[in-house]
Design a protein around this motif. Structure first.
Motif, PDB file in Angstrom:
ATOM      1  N   LEU A 146     -10.138   7.552  32.252  1.00 31.83           N
ATOM      2  CA  LEU A 146      -8.842   8.079  32.683  1.00 31.83           C
ATOM      3  C   LEU A 146      -8.668   9.521  32.208  1.00 31.83           C
ATOM      4  O   LEU A 146      -9.181   9.910  31.160  1.00 31.83           O
ATOM      5  CB  LEU A 146      -7.698   7.216  32.155  1.00 31.83           C
ATOM      6  N   ASP A 147      -7.910  10.281  33.003  1.00 27.95           N
ATOM      7  CA  ASP A 147      -7.629  11.683  32.685  1.00 27.95           C
ATOM      8  C   ASP A 147      -6.214  11.891  32.161  1.00 27.95           C
ATOM      9  O   ASP A 147      -5.942  12.906  31.519  1.00 27.95           O
ATOM     10  CB  ASP A 147      -7.820  12.551  33.928  1.00 27.95           C
ATOM     11  N   PHE A 148      -5.303  10.973  32.470  1.00 25.11           N
ATOM     12  CA  PHE A 148      -3.923  11.112  31.983  1.00 25.11           C
ATOM     13  C   PHE A 148      -3.318   9.741  31.745  1.00 25.11           C
ATOM     14  O   PHE A 148      -3.767   8.724  32.278  1.00 25.11           O
ATOM     15  CB  PHE A 148      -3.068  11.938  32.951  1.00 25.11           C
ATOM     16  N   LEU A 149      -2.284   9.732  30.913  1.00 25.01           N
ATOM     17  CA  LEU A 149      -1.623   8.496  30.515  1.00 25.01           C
ATOM     18  C   LEU A 149      -0.159   8.815  30.233  1.00 25.01           C
ATOM     19  O   LEU A 149       0.140   9.759  29.504  1.00 25.01           O
ATOM     20  CB  LEU A 149      -2.288   7.946  29.246  1.00 25.01           C
ATOM     21  N   ALA A 150       0.743   8.051  30.826  1.00 18.74           N
ATOM     22  CA  ALA A 150       2.172   8.222  30.558  1.00 18.74           C
ATOM     23  C   ALA A 150       2.629   7.119  29.606  1.00 18.74           C
ATOM     24  O   ALA A 150       2.432   5.929  29.885  1.00 18.74           O
ATOM     25  CB  ALA A 150       2.965   8.159  31.858  1.00 18.74           C
ATOM     26  N   ILE A 151       3.208   7.518  28.487  1.00 19.29           N
ATOM     27  CA  ILE A 151       3.713   6.568  27.497  1.00 19.29           C
ATOM     28  C   ILE A 151       5.148   6.205  27.890  1.00 19.29           C
ATOM     29  O   ILE A 151       6.035   7.064  27.881  1.00 19.29           O
ATOM     30  CB  ILE A 151       3.678   7.165  26.085  1.00 19.29           C
ATOM     31  N   THR A 152       5.377   4.941  28.230  1.00 12.47           N
ATOM     32  CA  THR A 152       6.681   4.528  28.770  1.00 12.47           C
ATOM     33  C   THR A 152       7.193   3.302  28.019  1.00 12.47           C
ATOM     34  O   THR A 152       7.297   2.205  28.588  1.00 12.47           O
ATOM     35  CB  THR A 152       6.571   4.225  30.280  1.00 12.47           C
ATOM     36  N   ASP A 153       7.507   3.485  26.758  1.00 11.98           N
ATOM     37  CA  ASP A 153       8.030   2.360  25.985  1.00 11.98           C
ATOM     38  C   ASP A 153       9.448   2.023  26.425  1.00 11.98           C
ATOM     39  O   ASP A 153      10.205   2.877  26.888  1.00 11.98           O
ATOM     40  CB  ASP A 153       7.994   2.690  24.493  1.00 11.98           C
ATOM     41  N   HIS A 154       9.801   0.753  26.252  1.00 12.78           N
ATOM     42  CA  HIS A 154      11.124   0.291  26.654  1.00 12.78           C
ATOM     43  C   HIS A 154      12.212   0.991  25.844  1.00 12.78           C
ATOM     44  O   HIS A 154      12.294   0.846  24.620  1.00 12.78           O
ATOM     45  CB  HIS A 154      11.255  -1.227  26.445  1.00 12.78           C
ATOM     46  N   ASN A 155      13.030   1.782  26.537  1.00 12.05           N
ATOM     47  CA  ASN A 155      14.215   2.415  25.938  1.00 12.05           C
ATOM     48  C   ASN A 155      13.888   3.226  24.683  1.00 12.05           C
ATOM     49  O   ASN A 155      14.747   3.434  23.831  1.00 12.05           O
ATOM     50  CB  ASN A 155      15.283   1.362  25.621  1.00 12.05           C
ATOM     51  N   GLN A 156      12.652   3.696  24.575  1.00 12.67           N
ATOM     52  CA  GLN A 156      12.231   4.509  23.438  1.00 12.67           C
ATOM     53  C   GLN A 156      11.788   5.874  23.951  1.00 12.67           C
ATOM     54  O   GLN A 156      10.717   6.012  24.531  1.00 12.67           O
ATOM     55  CB  GLN A 156      11.070   3.829  22.692  1.00 12.67           C
ATOM     56  N   LYS A 157      12.612   6.880  23.723  1.00  7.16           N
ATOM     57  CA  LYS A 157      12.231   8.234  24.108  1.00  7.16           C
ATOM     58  C   LYS A 157      11.129   8.746  23.173  1.00  7.16           C
ATOM     59  O   LYS A 157      11.117   8.422  21.989  1.00  7.16           O
ATOM     60  CB  LYS A 157      13.435   9.171  24.025  1.00  7.16           C
ATOM     61  N   VAL A 158      10.236   9.538  23.730  1.00  9.03           N
ATOM     62  CA  VAL A 158       9.181  10.142  22.919  1.00  9.03           C
ATOM     63  C   VAL A 158       9.045  11.600  23.326  1.00  9.03           C
ATOM     64  O   VAL A 158       9.092  11.938  24.508  1.00  9.03           O
ATOM     65  CB  VAL A 158       7.842   9.387  23.085  1.00  9.03           C
ATOM     66  N   ALA A 159       8.928  12.471  22.345  1.00  8.38           N
ATOM     67  CA  ALA A 159       8.768  13.900  22.618  1.00  8.38           C
ATOM     68  C   ALA A 159       7.298  14.217  22.829  1.00  8.38           C
ATOM     69  O   ALA A 159       6.418  13.629  22.196  1.00  8.38           O
ATOM     70  CB  ALA A 159       9.329  14.723  21.466  1.00  8.38           C
ATOM     71  N   ALA A 160       7.043  15.177  23.703  1.00  6.51           N
ATOM     72  CA  ALA A 160       5.655  15.579  23.960  1.00  6.51           C
ATOM     73  C   ALA A 160       4.975  16.034  22.676  1.00  6.51           C
ATOM     74  O   ALA A 160       3.792  15.752  22.443  1.00  6.51           O
ATOM     75  CB  ALA A 160       5.625  16.684  25.014  1.00  6.51           C
ATOM     76  N   ASP A 161       5.701  16.740  21.815  1.00  2.00           N
ATOM     77  CA  ASP A 161       5.123  17.242  20.570  1.00  2.00           C
ATOM     78  C   ASP A 161       4.761  16.118  19.604  1.00  2.00           C
ATOM     79  O   ASP A 161       3.961  16.328  18.681  1.00  2.00           O
ATOM     80  CB  ASP A 161       6.082  18.211  19.884  1.00  2.00           C
ATOM     81  N   ALA A 162       5.365  14.935  19.793  1.00  2.00           N
ATOM     82  CA  ALA A 162       5.073  13.807  18.905  1.00  2.00           C
ATOM     83  C   ALA A 162       3.847  13.023  19.351  1.00  2.00           C
ATOM     84  O   ALA A 162       3.350  12.175  18.600  1.00  2.00           O
ATOM     85  CB  ALA A 162       6.288  12.872  18.845  1.00  2.00           C
ATOM     86  N   LEU A 163       3.351  13.283  20.553  1.00  2.00           N
ATOM     87  CA  LEU A 163       2.176  12.575  21.045  1.00  2.00           C
ATOM     88  C   LEU A 163       0.914  13.196  20.472  1.00  2.00           C
ATOM     89  O   LEU A 163       0.848  14.403  20.254  1.00  2.00           O
ATOM     90  CB  LEU A 163       2.138  12.618  22.575  1.00  2.00           C
TER      91      LEU A 163
END
Length: 421
Positions: A146-163
């Protein structure tokens, strides 16, 4: 002081190298030869400022060359979108010789180019009900093509800088807005809405969607006919960009979603689709990239991937190593619209077919088989469109001998608009 320069449009990566005479020098005779002194007479610091005034990075005089793209950057700088407009080089005259110094900057702009990227737009980490960290998921995804992955946790916002930063993989922030009447993925922004996810009225639900749209999130209606959590809101009252018609293993809920989407196309709507594994933990037929959304994007940056998804420049395949598709009509590609008065022929190039696969084109008028593969191989051919509307491609495969054939690939359509007088 700053030195302005113009960033052209559609730049994928940018590099900067600068030169100046850092050391002076004089030669003197000594008892056994000559000595050349090299005192430091000039020290020029380097930094970069984006058009909106934010500092992209600053490395003093330590580095003479830097490179920046949306996915990678020289240490001391942050990856960012290379938006067209006036950027500024930060020139720090830390030390300058009495006679002054000449500083030369060399700028190199690498243009974007269309490429096929494979990814998963719906996965969960242990931040909600998954069992892996984002870093573990990312490494798993990278190993499996895979070349990309979207992190989509239930009702949990995530910042790009935290990935985590994983070279070769684009991690995209997202959240699966989860409500007892339906789920939607808001992808590509750190905070699609303020406050909590909770929404107890239709007005509050509409506010969450409107906020996500205003902030630039890709809004995807998740698994609309899932057996345990179907989407029960009125879609005509909510903004969205995409429908997830393939969620996890192919099953009746997905077939229902595909049929419903097809009815919307027949009704004249132009709605892109995507797929996602909804991965929580490894089980039979459950893995990141099952299914895989294949996107024709101008770069590996999240903004270009999401723009391509909005435009419908994508198809869905059962796994990362599944068949590949290039579907065009003249200069148009998947998701694009052409005038039926000018273009009536669809061109398809498919690789990775298995023996027994059925390749078919589907329009509002019905379906037509382009090929029943007798052996493994590839297909290249064309199909003439009979009437205005749309044309999309499916590959059907017998995954288990004796059981019905199921989709191995589903494409977004090319649209053939009626001629207007």
């Amino acid at each position: 002081m700053t030195v302005p320069f113009m960033m052209p449009p559609d730049v994928e990566s940018f590099s900067l190298t600068y030169h100046y005479e850092r050391y002076g020098g004089s030669e003197t005779g000594v008892a056994h030869g000559h000595f050349t002194s090299r005192p430091g007479v000039n020290t020029i610091d380097l930094g970069l400022i984006a058009p909106d005034g934010t500092e992209v990075g600053e490395t003093g005089s330590d580095k003479r060359s830097i490179q920046i793209s949306e996915t990678e950057a020289t240490p001391g700088y942050r990856p960012c979108r290379l938006v067209p407009g006036e950027w500024r080089i930060l020139l720090g005259a830390y030390k300058v010789a009495p006679g002054g110094v000449e500083v030369t900057y060399e700028l190199t702009f690498t243009p974007k180019r269309l490429r096929l990227l494979k990814g998963d737009l719906h996965v969960h980490t242990l931040a909600s009900d998954g069992v892996l960290t984002a870093a573990e998921l990312g490494q798993y995804a990278l190993r499996h093509g895979l070349d990309f992955l979207a992190i989509t946790d239930h009702n949990q916002k995530v910042a790009a800088d935290a990935l985590p930063h994983i070279p070769g993989l684009t991690l995209i922030p997202g959240v699966e807005w989860t409500h007892y009447k339906g789920h939607a993925n808001f992808t590509g922004v750190d905070r699609p809405y303020d406050g909590t996810f909770a929404a107890n009225t239709d007005e509050e639900v509409a506010e969450r969607f409107a906020s996500a749209r205003a902030r630039g999130a890709l809004i995807t209606i998740a698994h609309p006919f899932d057996e345990s959590c179907p989407f029960l809101f009125d879609l005509d009252s909510l903004p969205f960009d995409c429908i997830e018609v393939w969620n996890g293993p192919m099953r009746p809920a997905n077939l229902h979603a595909i049929g419903w989407w097809h009815s919307l196309l027949v009704a004249g709507k132009k709605i892109p689709v995507c797929g996602g594994s909804d991965y929580h933990r490894s089980q039979l037929f459950l893995f990141p990239g099952g299914p895989t959304t294949c996107v024709y994007a101008l770069s590996a940056g999240a903004s270009d991937i999401l723009a391509a998804l909005r435009a419908g420049h994508a198809y869905i395949v059962y796994a990362p190593d599944g068949p590949t598709l290039n579907l065009t009509a003249g200069e148009a590609m998947l998701g694009d619209s052409v005038s039926f008065g000018h273009v009536k022929e669809l061109q398809a190039h498919v690789t990775g077919l298995h023996a027994g696969d059925v390749l078919q084109v589907i329009t509002a008028q019905g379906s037509a088989i382009l090929l029943k593969a007798e052996t493994p191989g590839d297909f290249r051919g064309s199909y003439t469109i009979e009437a205005p509307g749309f044309a999309r491609v499916e590959i059907l495969r017998e995954f288990v001998p004796g059981l019905p054939m199921l989709p191995a690939l589903i494409s977004n359509p090319v649209y053939f608009d009626p001629v207007t007088l």
